[in-house]
Motif scaffolding. Structure first.
Motif, short mmCIF file in Angstrom:
data_model
loop_
_atom_site.label_atom_id
_atom_site.label_comp_id
_atom_site.label_asym_id
_atom_site.label_seq_id
_atom_site.Cartn_x
_atom_site.Cartn_y
_atom_site.Cartn_z
N TRP A 284 -19.75 59.10 121.31
CA TRP A 284 -20.15 58.53 119.98
C TRP A 284 -18.85 58.96 119.18
CZ3 TRP A 284 -20.36 61.60 115.64
CH2 TRP A 284 -20.50 62.93 115.95
N SER A 285 -18.25 60.30 119.27
CA SER A 285 -17.35 60.82 118.35
C SER A 285 -15.90 60.02 118.82
CB SER A 285 -17.14 62.27 118.51
OG SER A 285 -16.75 62.60 119.85
N VAL B 178 -16.22 56.83 116.89
CA VAL B 178 -16.08 56.81 115.52
C VAL B 178 -14.44 56.91 115.14
CG1 VAL B 178 -16.46 58.15 113.42
CG2 VAL B 178 -18.30 57.64 114.97
N THR C 264 -19.81 50.98 117.40
CA THR C 264 -19.63 52.53 117.03
C THR C 264 -21.22 52.86 116.48
OG1 THR C 264 -17.37 51.94 116.31
CG2 THR C 264 -18.45 54.13 115.30
N CYS D 26 -23.38 55.93 118.23
CA CYS D 26 -23.97 56.99 117.37
C CYS D 26 -25.61 56.93 117.67
CB CYS D 26 -23.69 56.59 115.89
SG CYS D 26 -21.80 57.09 115.60
N GLN E 102 -27.07 60.30 116.40
CA GLN E 102 -26.44 60.80 115.17
C GLN E 102 -26.85 59.83 114.13
OE1 GLN E 102 -24.07 62.95 114.68
NE2 GLN E 102 -24.82 63.95 116.95
N ARG F 271 -24.60 59.39 110.84
CA ARG F 271 -23.25 58.82 111.16
C ARG F 271 -23.57 57.23 111.13
NH1 ARG F 271 -18.14 60.25 110.59
NH2 ARG F 271 -18.80 62.25 111.44
N SER G 68 -24.35 56.01 107.48
CA SER G 68 -23.10 55.98 106.88
C SER G 68 -21.91 54.86 107.29
CB SER G 68 -22.35 57.26 107.06
OG SER G 68 -21.08 57.27 106.62
N LEU G 69 -22.24 54.36 108.72
CA LEU G 69 -21.43 53.34 109.04
C LEU G 69 -22.06 52.03 108.59
CD1 LEU G 69 -20.73 54.16 112.84
CD2 LEU G 69 -19.03 53.93 110.85
#
Length: 81
Positions: A9-10, A13, A34, A38, A43, A46, A49-50
């Motif tokens: 996932w990172s 991002v 993405t 996540c 996550q 995150r 947030s996306l």
């Protein structure tokens, strides 16, 4: 996406974040992949947030994108709304 399948996932991002610097405009496919990566990793913050970033960029999320974000919240027992 490959990042989702391999629990990266990172990396997903990071790829999304570097797109504009490489003159590539992120689209619904990039954001959804993405968010899904996540979600698979739990996550939730995150993923949400996306969704906010997509809204600010005026990119309409699809049902699958919302579903992935909800799944991330479910996996982490987080329901901030």
């Amino acid at each position: 996406s490959a990042c989702e399948r391999h629990a990266q996932w990172s990396w997903a991002v990071q790829l999304l974040a570097t797109m504009p610097g490489n003159h590539i405009t992120p689209d619904i496919i990039a954001y959804s992949a993405t968010v899904s990566a996540c979600a698979k990793a739990g996550q939730w913050l995150r993923a949400l947030s996306l969704l906010r970033v997509m809204d600010a960029a005026r990119i309409a999320a699809e049902a699958a994108t919302y579903s992935a974000a909800i799944s991330a919240c479910e996996k982490s027992a987080q329901w901030p709304w």
